[in-house]
Scaffold this active site. Structure first.
Site, PDB file in Angstrom:
ATOM      1  N   GLY A   1       1.866   2.253  10.828  1.00 50.69           N
ATOM      2  CA  GLY A   1       2.835   3.333  10.701  1.00 50.69           C
ATOM      3  C   GLY A   1       3.467   3.747  12.022  1.00 50.69           C
ATOM      4  O   GLY A   1       4.097   4.785  12.122  1.00 50.69           O
TER       5      GLY A   1
ATOM      6  N   ASN B   1       0.866  -1.180   0.000  1.00 52.01           N
ATOM      7  CA  ASN B   1       0.000   0.000   0.000  1.00 52.01           C
ATOM      8  C   ASN B   1       0.904   1.232   0.000  1.00 52.01           C
ATOM      9  O   ASN B   1       1.503   1.550   1.014  1.00 52.01           O
ATOM     10  CB  ASN B   1      -0.890  -0.037   1.254  1.00 52.01           C
ATOM     11  CG  ASN B   1      -1.707   1.230   1.408  1.00 52.01           C
ATOM     12  OD1 ASN B   1      -1.771   2.054   0.502  1.00 52.01           O
ATOM     13  ND2 ASN B   1      -2.346   1.366   2.561  1.00 52.01           N
TER      14      ASN B   1
ATOM     15  N   SER C   1       2.692  -2.102  10.513  1.00 47.91           N
ATOM     16  CA  SER C   1       4.124  -2.159  10.826  1.00 47.91           C
ATOM     17  C   SER C   1       4.761  -3.513  10.505  1.00 47.91           C
ATOM     18  O   SER C   1       5.643  -3.978  11.225  1.00 47.91           O
ATOM     19  CB  SER C   1       4.370  -1.772  12.285  1.00 47.91           C
ATOM     20  OG  SER C   1       4.009  -0.413  12.495  1.00 47.91           O
TER      21      SER C   1
ATOM     22  N   GLU D   1      -6.094  -4.875  10.160  1.00 48.85           N
ATOM     23  CA  GLU D   1      -5.044  -3.904  10.468  1.00 48.85           C
ATOM     24  C   GLU D   1      -5.425  -3.145  11.737  1.00 48.85           C
ATOM     25  O   GLU D   1      -6.221  -2.196  11.668  1.00 48.85           O
ATOM     26  CB  GLU D   1      -4.887  -2.905   9.314  1.00 48.85           C
ATOM     27  CG  GLU D   1      -4.443  -3.544   8.022  1.00 48.85           C
ATOM     28  CD  GLU D   1      -3.821  -2.513   7.085  1.00 48.85           C
ATOM     29  OE1 GLU D   1      -2.649  -2.693   6.728  1.00 48.85           O
ATOM     30  OE2 GLU D   1      -4.477  -1.526   6.746  1.00 48.85           O
TER      31      GLU D   1
ATOM     32  N   LYS E   1       0.088   4.316  -0.350  1.00 41.95           N
ATOM     33  CA  LYS E   1      -0.522   5.522   0.231  1.00 41.95           C
ATOM     34  C   LYS E   1      -0.258   6.735  -0.676  1.00 41.95           C
ATOM     35  O   LYS E   1      -0.286   6.607  -1.896  1.00 41.95           O
ATOM     36  CB  LYS E   1      -0.027   5.733   1.662  1.00 41.95           C
ATOM     37  CG  LYS E   1      -0.222   4.475   2.508  1.00 41.95           C
ATOM     38  CD  LYS E   1      -0.076   4.700   3.976  1.00 41.95           C
ATOM     39  CE  LYS E   1      -0.252   3.362   4.689  1.00 41.95           C
ATOM     40  NZ  LYS E   1      -0.391   3.513   6.129  1.00 41.95           N
TER      41      LYS E   1
ATOM     42  N   HIS F   1      -9.766   1.247   4.233  1.00 39.02           N
ATOM     43  CA  HIS F   1      -8.494   1.355   4.946  1.00 39.02           C
ATOM     44  C   HIS F   1      -8.694   2.295   6.138  1.00 39.02           C
ATOM     45  O   HIS F   1      -9.495   3.234   6.066  1.00 39.02           O
ATOM     46  CB  HIS F   1      -7.406   1.892   4.008  1.00 39.02           C
ATOM     47  CG  HIS F   1      -6.060   1.897   4.645  1.00 39.02           C
ATOM     48  ND1 HIS F   1      -5.648   2.925   5.472  1.00 39.02           N
ATOM     49  CD2 HIS F   1      -5.060   0.984   4.635  1.00 39.02           C
ATOM     50  CE1 HIS F   1      -4.437   2.640   5.924  1.00 39.02           C
ATOM     51  NE2 HIS F   1      -4.060   1.467   5.435  1.00 39.02           N
TER      52      HIS F   1
ATOM     53  N   GLU G   1      -7.184   4.724   7.225  1.00 36.26           N
ATOM     54  CA  GLU G   1      -7.062   6.166   6.956  1.00 36.26           C
ATOM     55  C   GLU G   1      -8.307   6.700   6.249  1.00 36.26           C
ATOM     56  O   GLU G   1      -8.686   7.854   6.435  1.00 36.26           O
ATOM     57  CB  GLU G   1      -5.770   6.425   6.159  1.00 36.26           C
ATOM     58  CG  GLU G   1      -4.553   6.262   7.072  1.00 36.26           C
ATOM     59  CD  GLU G   1      -3.356   5.569   6.448  1.00 36.26           C
ATOM     60  OE1 GLU G   1      -3.177   5.632   5.219  1.00 36.26           O
ATOM     61  OE2 GLU G   1      -2.576   4.949   7.206  1.00 36.26           O
TER      62      GLU G   1
HETATM   63  P1  PGA Z   1       2.407   0.294   7.705  1.00 36.86           P
HETATM   64  O1  PGA Z   1       0.994   0.548   6.936  1.00 36.86           O
HETATM   65  O2  PGA Z   1       2.967  -0.979   7.179  1.00 36.86           O
HETATM   66  O3  PGA Z   1       3.233   1.491   7.345  1.00 36.86           O
HETATM   67  O4  PGA Z   1       2.079   0.209   9.166  1.00 36.86           O
HETATM   68  C1  PGA Z   1       0.118  -0.522   6.684  1.00 36.86           C
HETATM   69  C2  PGA Z   1      -1.138  -0.014   6.037  1.00 36.86           C
HETATM   70  O5  PGA Z   1      -1.574   1.097   6.363  1.00 36.86           O
HETATM   71  O6  PGA Z   1      -1.741  -0.691   5.176  1.00 36.86           O
END
Ligand code: PGA
Length: 250
Positions: A174, A9, A211, A168, A11, A96, A98
């Site tokens: 993140g 992903n 992460s 998630e 982003k 997601h 976000e």
């Molecule tokens: P990350 O993001 O691996 O940076 O924690 C995962 C995601 O948001 O899909």
């Protein structure tokens, strides 16, 4: 054996030329990996470049990070399913964290998006996960089950083949804090039980995200109920991503 799924992903990173270079160097440097399916979710403006680079790689799929459920119209800033498909996408992320927590997307909206995708013949990767406060209040399963039920409302029969789930935990995205493999696997088992109640076959993949990196991916994939990983930060560097997708379960 079911393929292990590694999903990137990107982003709001990697503009078209950087995304194209990443995809071309990955395609030329990493051959087809047996037993693995890869997904890339570039930004909408970089979708076409990535789809073009991978057009002869059936083991690699490319999707949008979000879509609108309406096929066209006055929705400034949104990407419709026909637009994503026109760029070459064969699926999309839905819900997601976000999208849910920054853009305030509702459970009901995720359901409309999943239904629109499967009706259009595309694949939906529905993301679910609890906030830190919800985990601390013992609501992890209740939140994930609510998101699953709303996101998958109306999915039945052959459409299940077009659905993937990504668990998630929001507090792990993140932040460098990932759920322990055992904690993640516990939620994955609950998700599987709910999927079965909703009529989904066992073949619907359930990925873990939050992460994920080179140091923890093998242990996460070693859990029987974790079918793959959805990776943000650690998918942005071509060499690191090539290394990560070569890791098999511990
Ligand atoms: P990350 O993001 O691996 O940076 O924690 C995962 C995601 O948001 O899909």
């Amino acid at each position: 054996m079911r393929p292990i799924i590694y999903a990137a992903n990107w982003k709001m990173h990697l503009p078209p030329e950087d995304a194209r270079q990443f995809a071309v160097s990955f395609r030329d440097g990493v051959g087809t990996l047996p037993g693995r399916t890869l997904w890339f979710f570039p930004s909408a403006v970089s979708l076409e470049a990535v789809c073009q680079a991978f057009r002869n790689r059936p083991d690699i799929r490319v999707g949008a990070q979000d879509v609108h459920w309406e096929p066209r119209g006055a929705f400034t800033g949104a990407t419709s399913i026909p637009l994503a498909r026109g760029a070459g996408a064969t699926g999309a992320l839905v819900g997601h964290s976000e999208r849910r927590h920054v853009f305030l997307e509702t459970d009901a909206e995720t359901g409309r998006k999943v239904r629109a995708l499967v009706e259009a013949g595309l694949t939906a990767m529905l993301c679910v996960g609890e906030l830190l406060g919800e985990r601390e209040a013992g609501q992890t399963e209740a939140v994930c089950m609510r998101q699953l039920r709303a996101g998958l409302e109306g999915v039945s029969g052959a459409a299940w083949d077009q659905v993937l789930i990504a668990y998630e935990p929001v507090w792990a995205i993140g932040t460098g804090r990932n759920a322990t493999p055992a904690d993640a696997a516990e939620v994955h088992r609950a998700i599987r039980a709910e999927l079965a109640r909703l009529g989904a076959p066992r073949s619907v993949p359930v990925l873990y995200g939050g992460s994920v990196n080179l140091g923890n991916v093998a242990a996460l994939l070693a859990e029987r109920d974790i079918d793959g990983v959805l990776v943000g930060g650690a998918s942005l560097d071509p060499a690191g991503w090539a290394q990560l997708v070569s890791v098999l379960p511990a």
